[in-house]
Design a protein around this motif. Structure first.
Motif, PDB file in Angstrom:
ATOM      1  N   VAL A 139       0.890  -1.420   0.050  1.00 57.42           N
ATOM      2  CA  VAL A 139       0.140   0.001   0.053  1.00 57.42           C
ATOM      3  C   VAL A 139       0.859   1.185  -0.052  1.00 57.42           C
ATOM      4  O   VAL A 139       0.687   2.271  -0.838  1.00 57.42           O
ATOM      5  CB  VAL A 139      -1.060  -0.046   1.366  1.00 57.42           C
ATOM      6  N   ARG A 140       2.015   1.179   0.718  1.00 56.42           N
ATOM      7  CA  ARG A 140       2.994   2.386   1.000  1.00 56.42           C
ATOM      8  C   ARG A 140       3.691   2.898  -0.322  1.00 56.42           C
ATOM      9  O   ARG A 140       3.855   3.738  -0.840  1.00 56.42           O
ATOM     10  CB  ARG A 140       3.792   2.168   2.052  1.00 56.42           C
ATOM     11  N   LYS A 141       4.019   1.518  -1.046  1.00 55.16           N
ATOM     12  CA  LYS A 141       4.580   1.987  -2.535  1.00 55.16           C
ATOM     13  C   LYS A 141       3.905   2.244  -3.492  1.00 55.16           C
ATOM     14  O   LYS A 141       4.249   2.971  -4.549  1.00 55.16           O
ATOM     15  CB  LYS A 141       4.917   0.241  -3.037  1.00 55.16           C
ATOM     16  N   GLN A 142       2.470   2.034  -3.202  1.00 53.71           N
ATOM     17  CA  GLN A 142       1.386   2.786  -4.087  1.00 53.71           C
ATOM     18  C   GLN A 142       1.085   4.098  -3.619  1.00 53.71           C
ATOM     19  O   GLN A 142       0.245   4.906  -4.508  1.00 53.71           O
ATOM     20  CB  GLN A 142      -0.018   2.048  -4.098  1.00 53.71           C
ATOM     21  N   GLY A 143       1.847   4.716  -2.891  1.00 52.32           N
ATOM     22  CA  GLY A 143       1.813   6.152  -2.554  1.00 52.32           C
ATOM     23  C   GLY A 143       0.563   6.462  -1.475  1.00 52.32           C
ATOM     24  O   GLY A 143       0.366   7.562  -1.192  1.00 52.32           O
ATOM     25  N   ASN A 145      -0.850   5.719   2.595  1.00 54.39           N
ATOM     26  CA  ASN A 145      -0.442   5.388   4.110  1.00 54.39           C
ATOM     27  C   ASN A 145       1.085   5.982   4.132  1.00 54.39           C
ATOM     28  O   ASN A 145       1.865   5.379   4.745  1.00 54.39           O
ATOM     29  CB  ASN A 145      -0.679   3.955   4.525  1.00 54.39           C
ATOM     30  N   ILE A 146       1.331   7.352   3.715  1.00 52.16           N
ATOM     31  CA  ILE A 146       2.737   7.759   3.588  1.00 52.16           C
ATOM     32  C   ILE A 146       2.668   8.900   4.787  1.00 52.16           C
ATOM     33  O   ILE A 146       1.814   9.423   5.474  1.00 52.16           O
ATOM     34  CB  ILE A 146       2.975   8.382   2.504  1.00 52.16           C
ATOM     35  N   LYS A 147       4.099   8.927   5.253  1.00 49.63           N
ATOM     36  CA  LYS A 147       4.451  10.127   6.060  1.00 49.63           C
ATOM     37  C   LYS A 147       5.472  10.997   5.593  1.00 49.63           C
ATOM     38  O   LYS A 147       6.387  10.629   5.190  1.00 49.63           O
ATOM     39  CB  LYS A 147       5.023   9.466   7.310  1.00 49.63           C
ATOM     40  N   THR A 171       8.499   1.729   3.308  1.00 42.13           N
ATOM     41  CA  THR A 171       8.357   2.415   4.394  1.00 42.13           C
ATOM     42  C   THR A 171       7.157   3.452   4.421  1.00 42.13           C
ATOM     43  O   THR A 171       6.551   3.865   5.526  1.00 42.13           O
ATOM     44  CB  THR A 171       9.581   2.881   5.171  1.00 42.13           C
ATOM     45  N   GLY A 172       6.732   4.158   3.298  1.00 43.93           N
ATOM     46  CA  GLY A 172       6.022   5.129   3.346  1.00 43.93           C
ATOM     47  C   GLY A 172       6.576   6.480   3.448  1.00 43.93           C
ATOM     48  O   GLY A 172       5.760   7.331   3.576  1.00 43.93           O
ATOM     49  N   PHE A 173       7.804   6.756   3.855  1.00 43.90           N
ATOM     50  CA  PHE A 173       8.395   8.002   4.245  1.00 43.90           C
ATOM     51  C   PHE A 173       8.669   8.631   2.946  1.00 43.90           C
ATOM     52  O   PHE A 173       9.208   8.280   2.060  1.00 43.90           O
ATOM     53  CB  PHE A 173       9.582   7.843   4.971  1.00 43.90           C
ATOM     54  N   VAL A 174       8.248   9.823   2.869  1.00 45.46           N
ATOM     55  CA  VAL A 174       8.202  10.775   1.770  1.00 45.46           C
ATOM     56  C   VAL A 174       9.062  12.223   2.276  1.00 45.46           C
ATOM     57  O   VAL A 174       8.392  12.730   3.288  1.00 45.46           O
ATOM     58  CB  VAL A 174       6.990  11.094   1.175  1.00 45.46           C
ATOM     59  N   ILE A 210       2.524  20.354   5.042  1.00 45.38           N
ATOM     60  CA  ILE A 210       1.949  19.136   5.754  1.00 45.38           C
ATOM     61  C   ILE A 210       3.285  18.280   6.160  1.00 45.38           C
ATOM     62  O   ILE A 210       3.996  17.728   5.095  1.00 45.38           O
ATOM     63  CB  ILE A 210       1.090  18.436   4.649  1.00 45.38           C
ATOM     64  N   ILE A 211       3.240  18.368   7.118  1.00 41.39           N
ATOM     65  CA  ILE A 211       4.559  17.432   7.871  1.00 41.39           C
ATOM     66  C   ILE A 211       4.170  16.526   8.898  1.00 41.39           C
ATOM     67  O   ILE A 211       3.432  17.157   9.806  1.00 41.39           O
ATOM     68  CB  ILE A 211       5.821  18.451   8.467  1.00 41.39           C
ATOM     69  N   ASP A 212       4.745  15.380   8.697  1.00 41.85           N
ATOM     70  CA  ASP A 212       4.182  14.431   9.818  1.00 41.85           C
ATOM     71  C   ASP A 212       5.339  14.113  10.772  1.00 41.85           C
ATOM     72  O   ASP A 212       5.276  13.659  11.926  1.00 41.85           O
ATOM     73  CB  ASP A 212       3.733  12.953   9.205  1.00 41.85           C
ATOM     74  N   GLU A 213       6.503  14.259  10.067  1.00 39.41           N
ATOM     75  CA  GLU A 213       7.931  13.836  11.029  1.00 39.41           C
ATOM     76  C   GLU A 213       8.756  14.861  10.791  1.00 39.41           C
ATOM     77  O   GLU A 213       8.943  15.284   9.708  1.00 39.41           O
ATOM     78  CB  GLU A 213       8.419  12.531  10.561  1.00 39.41           C
TER      79      GLU A 213
END
Length: 474
Positions: A139-143, A145-147, A171-174, A210-213
């Motif tokens: 799912v994360r590779k498809q863009g 559930n990303i952070k 890992t979903g980190f962008v 928009i920042i998650d981390e």
């Protein structure tokens, strides 16, 4: 909204786990019932009779999964830690059930059914976790559930972090952008990403982007400089992380969070999370050394008598040597030289055949005829089993050197003292006295840096033919 979604996902995970545990119990009942039909074993009660047991198992297992942090985020981590959590949960669960059975004096439930359930539960929960882990990666590779990650810093080690993130899209980190220390970098592209502002503009950037981390790449000696920025992250409810690159300066160290008297510490260690393995190593030392001392006691008495008969002096030679982290201890050997041989050492230094501070000499005039035989067969080392039993030494480890030689070993070579010295080790199995000083130190460091129980077992097995064939003895 985000908290509500996270709460819903955690409840969904819990529901899936409860379903898997219940299905594992049902499958265990069916298999055990089938086995009762084909083998002469007692039949089980009707399945409805086990509803109270299942009613106890489900909340116990769910609670243990929660307390073992199964429902914490595993994004960007290996799945091996939470597979161990599955095993740990089931072991703890069976212990809790055993206590309940004892307290409530319940003996009607079939033990084989419970053990079969635990085995199936481990397999099924493991399969579920791996499947869920792979699904989330897809799912994360498809863009989805990303952070979105904001990096603070533009020095070269930021490039290392960017490379790692880009190599693992699962890992979903962008990367959303960077903050720089230099105002002139604002608006430029650095390492392929836009500099959104300076480090002092963190509050404004978090308001507009928009920042998650937030990941800080501050050097470890300058962590005090980011205190204000961490407070900004806390104020806005955004995760703050610190990237500590220790690969250049401490490549053999493992970094982890630890505590000392309830004080949190950032720790660097060779032996992080190896306490259990080191405990097993110590138990092996006690068991093997104790058994050998008991079996070989007649031989030890005979050798001591022969040594006393051949030359004057004590049969056991005692010498202070350097042990774990430089601790001094008295090492025991059968005496192979004439009494007072240490006093004659300085007179023979010009004939030393070993490089570095270690003294080795063929046809050493101080060695007695019996001593030559004891050295060649390594029988002179047998009293060191008492050192192993006491805890000064281990069966396998770097060779303990006399203080006069150990004191001359400096710098990175002192790392050989990070493990207990041993009766046998890498250099004893690879040339023994024929090894040069440099080769000896290299092998000791290789042992310390790559230690494992399996390596100890290999070296113990390899020592047997080396001793029997008297390879490299001097």
């Amino acid at each position: 909204m985000i908290r509500e979604r996270v709460s819903f996902i955690l409840k969904l995970y819990g529901l899936i786990d409860v379903s898997v545990v219940a299905c594992s119990f049902g499958a265990a009942y069916l298999i055990r019932s089938w086995f009762a039909e084909v083998a002469y074993v007692p039949r089980l009660m009707h399945f409805s009779e086990y509803f109270p047991l299942l009613g106890a198992i489900l909340p116990i297992w769910l609670s243990l999964l929660y307390f073992n942090k199964m429902y914490a985020s595993h994004r960007g981590k290996s799945y091996w830690p939470f597979l161990w959590t599955v095993v740990k949960t089931n072991v703890e669960g069976i212990c809790v059930l055993s206590v309940l059975f004892f307290i409530l004096k319940l003996h009607v439930f079939n033990r084989s059914l419970i053990m079969l359930f635990v085995l199936l539960c481990i397999v099924c929960l493991t399969g579920e976790k791996i499947l869920l882990f792979k699904c989330l990666q897809y799912v994360r590779k498809q863009g989805r559930n990303i952070k979105r990650v904001l990096l603070i810093g533009t020095d070269p080690k930021v490039q290392v972090l960017i490379k790692h993130i880009n190599q693992h899209p699962e890992t979903g980190f962008v990367i959303a952008g960077l903050l720089s220390e230099a105002p002139e970098d604002i608006g430029r592209n650095v390492y392929g990403y836009k500099v959104l502002g300076t480090a002092d503009m963190l509050y404004q950037v978090l308001h507009t982007e928009i920042i998650d981390e937030v990941v800080f790449t501050t050097p470890i000696f300058a962590l005090h400089r980011i205190k204000r920025s961490l407070e900004v992250c806390e104020l806005m409810g955004i995760n703050g992380r610190i990237f500590l690159d220790t690969c250049d300066d401490a490549s053999h160290f493992k970094m982890f969070i630890d505590s000392m008297i309830d004080i949190p510490l950032l720790s660097f260690s060779y032996r992080e999370k190896q306490f259990f393995s080191l405990g097993i190593k110590r138990l092996m030392d006690i068991a093997i050394a104790g058994t050998l001392l008991l079996i070989l006691s007649p031989l030890l008495a005979i050798l001591a008598g022969l040594i006393k008969r051949e030359s004057s002096g004590l049969a056991i030679f005692k010498q202070i040597r350097s042990g774990l982290n430089g601790r001094k201890f008295v090492m025991y050997k059968f005496r192979t030289m004439v009494d007072g041989a240490e006093a004659l050492r300085n007179q023979l230094l010009t004939q030393n055949q070993s490089s570095g501070p270690i003294f080795k000499m063929e046809d050493d005039p101080r060695i007695t005829p019996l001593g030559k035989y004891l050295r060649r067969t390594s029988l002179d080392e047998l009293p060191q089993l008492w050192n192993v039993l006491k805890g000064d030494m281990s069966l396998v480890g770097p060779r303990p050197l006399p203080l006069v030689e150990s004191a001359q070993i400096t710098g990175r070579e002192r790392r050989r003292l990070a493990m207990k010295p041993g009766i046998t080790g890498m250099w004893q199995c690879n040339g023994r006295s024929h090894s040069s000083y440099h080769h000896l130190i290299t092998m000791d460091l290789e042992y310390v840096d790559n230690w494992s129980l399996l390596l100890d077992m290999k070296l113990l097995i390899k020592t047997i033919p080396v001793v029997i064939q008297c390879i490299g003895a001097m």
